[in-house]
Design a protein around this motif. Structure first.
Motif, PDB file in Angstrom:
ATOM      1  N   PRO A 188      12.556 -43.238  37.933  1.00  0.00           N
ATOM      2  CA  PRO A 188      11.393 -43.921  37.356  1.00  0.00           C
ATOM      3  C   PRO A 188      11.713 -45.360  36.957  1.00  0.00           C
ATOM      4  CG  PRO A 188      11.659 -41.743  36.390  1.00  0.00           C
ATOM      5  CD  PRO A 188      12.893 -42.017  37.206  1.00  0.00           C
ATOM      6  N   TYR A 242       3.054 -42.353  27.153  1.00  0.00           N
ATOM      7  CA  TYR A 242       4.010 -43.035  28.031  1.00  0.00           C
ATOM      8  C   TYR A 242       5.311 -43.226  27.253  1.00  0.00           C
ATOM      9  CZ  TYR A 242       6.449 -46.439  30.831  1.00  0.00           C
ATOM     10  OH  TYR A 242       7.412 -47.077  31.567  1.00  0.00           O
ATOM     11  N   VAL A 251       8.256 -42.484  32.100  1.00  0.00           N
ATOM     12  CA  VAL A 251       7.396 -41.378  32.530  1.00  0.00           C
ATOM     13  C   VAL A 251       6.203 -41.206  31.593  1.00  0.00           C
ATOM     14  CG1 VAL A 251       7.315 -38.882  32.952  1.00  0.00           C
ATOM     15  CG2 VAL A 251       9.348 -40.191  33.583  1.00  0.00           C
ATOM     16  N   TYR A 301       4.849 -41.317  37.268  1.00  0.00           N
ATOM     17  CA  TYR A 301       5.664 -42.509  37.103  1.00  0.00           C
ATOM     18  C   TYR A 301       5.724 -43.267  38.424  1.00  0.00           C
ATOM     19  CZ  TYR A 301       9.354 -39.463  39.019  1.00  0.00           C
ATOM     20  OH  TYR A 301      10.071 -38.586  39.791  1.00  0.00           O
TER      21      TYR A 301
END
Length: 158
Positions: free
Chosen positions: A47, A61, A67, A130
């Motif tokens: 990510p 978030y 993520v 993500y």
């Protein structure tokens, strides 16, 4: 034509479009906008960590992991904007560990370019979303923004 919204416009859109849900007598929201403004060498299949908060209503978030984890099931809108410089950009949106969408932007020297993408995703509680880079295609430059918000939360008729 590619439209890249400024952080203020992105925040305004999130505020205008984010619907509420009533739970235990109070409203809950899910909306975020994070950015970063430095070049990083992201590796494939990890990510991207947008770490500078602009807005994070509900805390869904996680800037430490990059993520988004769904807390309120419903229909979500996600978007990203970035400058592209020095190499091609190949970015993926990942939903629950699987590629949901992919975007590609070819870098043509010596100019900078802008890239953006957006989608709707129906999410259940615990689903994750993500962005990640494809191997060898990391043309993401400064002032990149990642935004997501609930358009409609299940069970909310407001």
């Amino acid at each position: 034509m590619v439209f890249t919204a400024s952080p203020k416009i992105t925040l305004l859109l999130a505020s205008l479009l984010c619907f509420q849900t009533v739970s235990a007598g109070h409203c809950q929201h899910s909306a975020f906008t994070y950015r970063f403004n430095e070049l990083r060498n992201y590796q494939c299949c990890q990510p991207i960590r947008f770490n500078i908060p602009i807005y994070n209503e509900g805390g869904d978030y996680n800037p430490g992991t990059g993520v988004f984890t769904c807390r309120l099931p419903g229909l979500y809108y996600f978007t990203f904007q970035t400058q592209v410089y020095n190499m091609d950009l190949y970015i993926k949106m990942v939903h629950n560990g699987h590629t949901y969408l992919e975007w590609f932007d070819r870098y043509i020297a010596p100019d900078e370019d802008n890239a953006s993408g957006a989608t709707l995703i129906p999410l259940q509680r615990g689903d994750t979303v993500y962005l990640e880079m494809h191997q060898g295609k990391n043309g993401m430059w400064g002032n990149a923004i990642f935004t997501g918000f609930a358009l409609h939360v299940d069970g909310c008729d407001q």
